[in-house]
Design a protein around this motif. Structure first.
Motif, short mmCIF file in Angstrom:
data_model
loop_
_atom_site.label_atom_id
_atom_site.label_comp_id
_atom_site.label_asym_id
_atom_site.label_seq_id
_atom_site.Cartn_x
_atom_site.Cartn_y
_atom_site.Cartn_z
N ASN A 39 12.17 -67.84 -55.94
CA ASN A 39 12.19 -68.09 -54.56
C ASN A 39 10.82 -67.59 -53.83
O ASN A 39 10.55 -67.68 -52.82
CB ASN A 39 13.39 -67.59 -53.95
N GLY A 49 1.65 -69.75 -52.96
CA GLY A 49 1.44 -68.98 -51.76
C GLY A 49 0.79 -67.55 -51.99
O GLY A 49 0.22 -67.48 -53.20
N SER A 50 1.02 -66.61 -51.12
CA SER A 50 0.36 -65.31 -51.21
C SER A 50 1.17 -64.27 -52.19
O SER A 50 0.36 -63.10 -52.26
CB SER A 50 0.34 -64.93 -49.94
N ILE A 51 2.22 -64.74 -52.61
CA ILE A 51 2.77 -63.68 -53.52
C ILE A 51 2.38 -64.07 -54.99
O ILE A 51 2.18 -65.06 -55.15
CB ILE A 51 4.46 -63.76 -53.62
N ARG A 82 12.30 -52.22 -54.57
CA ARG A 82 13.89 -52.39 -53.94
C ARG A 82 14.64 -53.47 -54.79
O ARG A 82 15.77 -53.37 -54.94
CB ARG A 82 13.96 -52.81 -52.59
N LEU A 83 14.12 -54.48 -55.33
CA LEU A 83 14.76 -55.54 -56.26
C LEU A 83 14.75 -55.08 -57.65
O LEU A 83 15.88 -55.32 -58.25
CB LEU A 83 13.80 -56.89 -56.16
N THR B 364 16.37 -61.90 -50.17
CA THR B 364 15.52 -61.39 -49.44
C THR B 364 15.27 -62.05 -48.09
O THR B 364 15.03 -63.21 -47.93
CB THR B 364 14.09 -61.12 -49.92
N TYR B 366 13.29 -61.89 -44.89
CA TYR B 366 12.05 -61.23 -44.22
C TYR B 366 12.15 -61.65 -42.81
O TYR B 366 12.89 -62.72 -42.45
CB TYR B 366 10.72 -62.17 -44.67
N SER B 376 11.80 -56.64 -44.18
CA SER B 376 12.76 -57.24 -45.01
C SER B 376 14.10 -56.27 -45.58
O SER B 376 13.92 -55.16 -45.32
CB SER B 376 12.02 -57.68 -46.18
N ALA B 378 16.38 -56.57 -48.95
CA ALA B 378 16.21 -56.97 -50.15
C ALA B 378 17.42 -56.49 -51.04
O ALA B 378 17.48 -55.29 -50.99
CB ALA B 378 15.02 -56.89 -50.86
N VAL B 396 16.23 -51.96 -46.93
CA VAL B 396 15.49 -52.33 -46.02
C VAL B 396 14.18 -51.81 -46.02
O VAL B 396 13.98 -50.63 -46.97
CB VAL B 396 15.77 -52.17 -44.61
N SER B 397 13.14 -52.37 -45.54
CA SER B 397 11.73 -51.67 -45.69
C SER B 397 11.86 -50.35 -45.29
O SER B 397 12.48 -50.13 -44.25
CB SER B 397 10.94 -52.42 -44.68
N PRO B 398 10.98 -49.51 -45.62
CA PRO B 398 11.13 -48.07 -45.17
C PRO B 398 10.71 -47.86 -43.87
O PRO B 398 10.01 -48.60 -43.15
CB PRO B 398 10.01 -47.46 -46.18
N PHE B 405 1.44 -51.75 -44.32
CA PHE B 405 2.69 -52.12 -45.22
C PHE B 405 3.16 -53.30 -44.29
O PHE B 405 3.51 -54.37 -44.98
CB PHE B 405 3.60 -50.92 -45.27
N ARG B 408 1.25 -56.32 -44.77
CA ARG B 408 1.57 -57.06 -46.04
C ARG B 408 3.01 -57.81 -46.06
O ARG B 408 2.94 -58.77 -46.69
CB ARG B 408 1.06 -56.15 -47.06
N GLU B 409 3.94 -57.04 -45.38
CA GLU B 409 5.22 -57.89 -45.49
C GLU B 409 5.00 -59.26 -44.65
O GLU B 409 5.87 -60.23 -45.14
CB GLU B 409 6.46 -56.95 -45.02
N VAL B 411 2.52 -61.00 -44.69
CA VAL B 411 1.73 -62.12 -45.34
C VAL B 411 2.69 -62.46 -46.18
O VAL B 411 2.69 -63.88 -46.76
CB VAL B 411 0.73 -61.52 -46.12
N TYR B 412 3.73 -61.42 -47.18
CA TYR B 412 4.42 -62.25 -47.88
C TYR B 412 5.85 -62.96 -47.57
O TYR B 412 6.17 -63.72 -48.27
CB TYR B 412 5.07 -60.89 -48.93
N GLU B 414 5.19 -65.14 -45.31
CA GLU B 414 4.60 -66.50 -45.43
C GLU B 414 4.71 -67.10 -47.03
O GLU B 414 5.04 -68.24 -46.89
CB GLU B 414 3.37 -66.56 -44.63
N GLY B 415 4.39 -66.28 -47.77
CA GLY B 415 4.25 -66.46 -49.41
C GLY B 415 5.75 -67.08 -49.79
O GLY B 415 6.18 -67.75 -50.51
N TRP B 416 6.64 -66.13 -49.20
CA TRP B 416 8.13 -66.65 -49.50
C TRP B 416 8.34 -68.02 -48.98
O TRP B 416 8.88 -68.83 -49.78
CB TRP B 416 8.92 -65.61 -48.90
#
Ligand SMILES: Cc1cc2nc3c(=O)[nH]c(=O)nc-3n(C[C@H](O)[C@H](O)[C@H](O)COP(=O)(O)OP(=O)(O)OC[C@H]3O[C@@H](n4cnc5c(N)ncnc54)[C@H](O)[C@@H]3O)c2cc1C
Lengths: 102, 429
Positions: A39, A49-51, A82-83, B364, B366, B376, B378, B396-398, B405, B408-409, B411-412, B414-416
Motif C-alpha cells: 500500500n 511514487g515518492s516512497i 512505528r510500523l 496508516t 495520512y 499520520s 500507523a 501517531v507522528s511525534p 519531518f 516529508r510526511e 510528500v509520503y 502523496e506517495g501512499w
C-alpha cells in the motif's frame, strides 16, 4: 506456499466458516504479511511514487534497515519506526527475504 | 417482479458445464476453481477481485459496481481545498478487466439469497456465486439528524462519498464571500475515516487563508475527542491562527437538527448556528446490500470472522471495508485494501481445500494539515483469540517533530496515494 488440495478438505471447505472459523494454517503465507507493505511501497515492493522501492534489494540490507527501524535507530524515519515494531524478528526476516526475491 | 435471467458470460466456463448451484464441487472438478461475485469496486472490492485473480486466475470473478469510474474520498479534501483537480482522484476498471480477466457488471446489486447463493441486480439479472464478497462502503443514515434527508443533501452536501456531492461543496466554497462562515458537523464514532473531517477543515482553511482570509471555520462535533487531535490542533494554530474553532460534545457540539434552506443547524441545547457554507457529515451504516444480505447487526455494520472476513451471520459471504466490524482497525481505504487481500487469500485457500493463512494488516492514515504539513497514525494489526488487536508499537507522528519531518510526511502521503491507487486499480499517476 500452497499445499495440494485433498478431497476430504475440499468437502470440509464447502461448509467452512462456521465449524472451522478461527483455524489457521500452521505455516503462514508470506504474501499475506507482505501485502500491506504494497500500500505504500507499491505492489511487490515496486513503488510508483515518492516512497522508496524495496523490491530486489539485498536481503542483508533490507533486514538491517527493518531492524534499525524496529530498534528506533534509523535516522530520517517518519513512519517505519512505528510500523516495524508491530512485527516479530522472524516476520522481519521473512519480509526481508521476500522483498529481496522480488 | 424480477425476471430471473442469468448472465451466462459472467459465470465463465462453469456456467456452460453445470447447474453449479447445486453442485459446486462438480463445477470445480470440471475446470473453474470456483465462482466469486464481488459487490463494490472501491478500495476493498477492487483489491479483493484483483488479488483473487493474482492468486488463482482459474477462479471466475465478477465485479458488480454501480459506476463506471471510481472517485476516491482519499485526496478529495485536496480537491475541496483547490489543490487537485477532480479527475486526478478518478480511477478506471481497465486493469481489472484487461489484465486480470475480471468480468465487470456495471449495475446496482439489489438483493442476496444466502441459501440459494444468488445475487439479484436492479436490472433483474441474477448471478450465482460460490463465494460473495461485499465491499459496498457506507450508506448515510438519512433522518438520524432531524431535517437531514436526501433532498437536504442537495442544498447542504455531506460529500462523504466522492462524486457530485464533493463537487457541490467545492462550488459552494468558491461562491462564498470573504468573511463567511463554514460549518462542518462531525458525527460520533464509528464512521468512515476518523481523521477525515479534521483534514477537510484544514485544507479548506488553507484555501481560505489565501483566497478569503477573513472567513471563519467552526466544527460542531458529536464527540469529545478525535483522531490525531493534539497534532491537528497544534497544526491549526501554527498554520491558521484562530481561524478554526472546534466545539466538542461537552460544549454543546452535537447537531440535532438541520434547516437546509436557511443553512442553519441547531445543537442539543437549542443553540442555532448560521453558516454560509454548511457541510453535514452524518451518521452512517454499512451499504444497503449488506442489510439485504442479512449480514448486519443492530448497529448497522457487518460482524465478521477476522481470519477470513467471512460474515458471522451468513456463510460464504465475506464483508470487507467500511461495511465490516473490524475495530480497532479504522474505516479507511488502507484498511479496506488490506482486508481485501486477506479475504482474497482466505477465499482462494477455501476453494483449494486449505486452511486460511494467519492474517496480518497494517493501516496508516495520512492527513494533510497544509500542502507541506503531513501527519499520520500507523499501526499493525493481528488476530489473537479470534479478535483483531493492535500489535506492539505504532501510534501517531511525534508531537515535537520539526517542519522538515512534516514536509516529508506530506510528500509520503502523496506517495501512499500513488501506491494504493496503483495497487488497487492499476492507476499510473
Ligand atoms: C473525506 C474523506 C477522506 C478520506 N481519506 C482517507 C485517507 O486519506 N486514507 C484512507 O485510507 N481512507 C480515507 N478515507 C476513507 C475511505 O474512503 C474509505 O474507508 C474506503 O473508501 C472504504 O472502502 P470500501 O471498499 O469499504 O468502500 P468504497 O471505497 O466506498 O467502495 C464502495 C463501492 O461500492 C459501490 N456500491 C455500493 N453499493 C453497491 C450496490 N448495491 N451495487 C453496486 N455497487 C455498489 C459504490 O459505488 C462504491 O464504488 C476517506 C474518506 C473520506 C470521506
Amino acid at each position: 506456499m500452497r499445499t495440494q488440495p485433498i478431497m476430504a478438505a475440499l468437502f470440509a471447505a464447502s461448509v467452512i466458516g462456521f465449524g472451522l472459523a478461527g483455524a489457521v494454517k500452521a505455516d503462514s503465507d508470506i504474501t499475506v504479511l507482505a501485502g500491506t507493505c504494497y500500500n505504500c511501497h507499491g505492489t511487490e515492493g515496486r513503488s510508483p511514487g515518492s516512497i522508496p522501492s524495496i523490491a530486489g534489494q539485498p536481503y542483508a540490507v533490507l533486514l538491517a534497515q527493518l531492524q534499525a527501524f524496529k530498534a528506533g535507530e534509523a535516522r530520517n524515519a517518519t513512519v517505519m519506526s512505528r510500523l516495524a515494531t508491530g512485527y516479530t524478528d522472524e516476520e522481519l526476516e521473512a519480509l526481508a527475504r521476500y522483498f529481496s526475491e522480488q | 417482479m424480477i425476471t430471473r435471467r442469468k448472465i451466462l458470460k459472467s459465470l465463465g466456463a462453469t456456467a456452460l458445464a453445470v447447474p453449479a448451484l447445486s453442485m459446486p464441487l462438480v463445477a470445480r472438478a470440471q475446470g473453474a476453481a470456483g465462482r466469486v461475485v464481488v459487490v463494490g469496486g472501491g478500495f476493498g472490492g477492487a483489491t479483493a477481485a484483483k488479488y483473487i485473480k493474482r492468486r488463482n486466475p482459474d477462479i471466475a470473478v465478477t465485479l458488480v459496481e454501480a459506476n463506471s469510474r471510481f472517485y476516491t474520498c482519499p485526496f478529495s479534501n485536496l480537491y475541496l481545498g483547490g489543490l487537485r483537480d477532480f479527475e486526478s482522484i478518478g480511477h478506471s476498471y481497465d486493469e481489472l478487466t484487461g489484465d486480470y480477466g475480471v468480468e465487470l457488471v456495471t449495475g446496482w446489486a439489489q438483493d442476496v439469497d444466502g441459501d440459494a447463493h444468488t445475487l439479484t441486480l436492479a436490472s433483474g439479472d441474477v448471478l450465482e456465486y460460490d463465494k460473495l464478497v461485499l465491499s459496498p462502503g457506507i450508506d448515510i443514515r438519512w433522518g438520524a439528524i432531524e431535517g437531514y434527508d436526501e433532498a437536504a443533501a442537495e442544498l447542504v452536501p455531506h460529500a462523504w462519498k466522492a462524486g457530485p456531492q464533493t463537487r457541490l461543496l467545492r462550488e459552494q466554497l468558491e461562491a462564498m464571500e470573504d468573511g463567511g462562515t463554514f460549518i462542518l458537523s462531525a458525527p460520533d464514532n464509528p464512521f468512515r475515516c476518523p481523521p477525515g473531517p479534521y483534514e477537510r477543515v484544514s485544507l479548506i482553511a488553507n484555501y481560505f487563508k489565501t483566497n478569503k482570509p477573513n472567513s471563519k471555520i467552526i466544527i460542531l462535533d458529536a464527540k469529545d475527542n478525535f483522531s490525531k487531535q493534539g497534532l491537528f490542533q497544534a497544526g491549526w494554530e501554527a498554520l491558521y491562527g484562530d481561524m478554526i474553532e472546534w466545539v466538542s460534545l461537552s460544549n454543546d457540539g452535537r447537531v440535532v437538527r438541520v434547516d437546509a434552506e436557511a443553512r442553519e443547524v441547531e445543537t442539543e441545547f437549542g443553540v442555532i448556528h448560521k453558516a454560509d457554507v454548511l457541510n453535514v457529515v452524518p451518521p452512517q451504516k454499512a451499504g444497503a446490500i449488506a442489510d439485504a444480505a442479512g449480514v448486519t447487526n443492530e448497529g448497522g455494520w457487518a460482524p465478521v470472522d477476522p481470519v477470513t472476513f467471512e460474515s458471522r451471520l451468513v456463510p460464504d459471504i465475506h464483508v470487507i471495508g467500511d461495511a465490516s466490524v473490524a475495530a480497532p482497525m479504522p474505516k479507511s481505504g488502507f484498511s479496506a485494501n488490506a482486508q481485501g487481500k486477506v479475504a482474497a487469500a482466505a477465499i482462494v485457500a477455501a476453494f483449494a481445500g486449505e486452511e486460511p493463512s494467519e492474517p496480518s494488516w497494517a493501516n496508516t492514515c495520512y492527513s494533510l494539515i497544509g500542502p507541506e504539513y503531513g501527519i499520520s497514525v500507523a499501526n499493525v494489526y493481528k488476530v489473537v483469540d479470534g479478535e483483531v488487536v493492535v500489535a506492539d508499537g505504532g501510534g501517531v507522528s511525534p508531537a515535537d517533530a520539526d517542519a522538515e519531518f512534516r514536509r516529508r510526511e506530506a510528500v509520503y502521503a502523496e506517495g501512499w496515494y500513488d501506491a494504493i491507487a496503483n495497487d488497487t486499480w492499476g492507476t499510473v499517476a
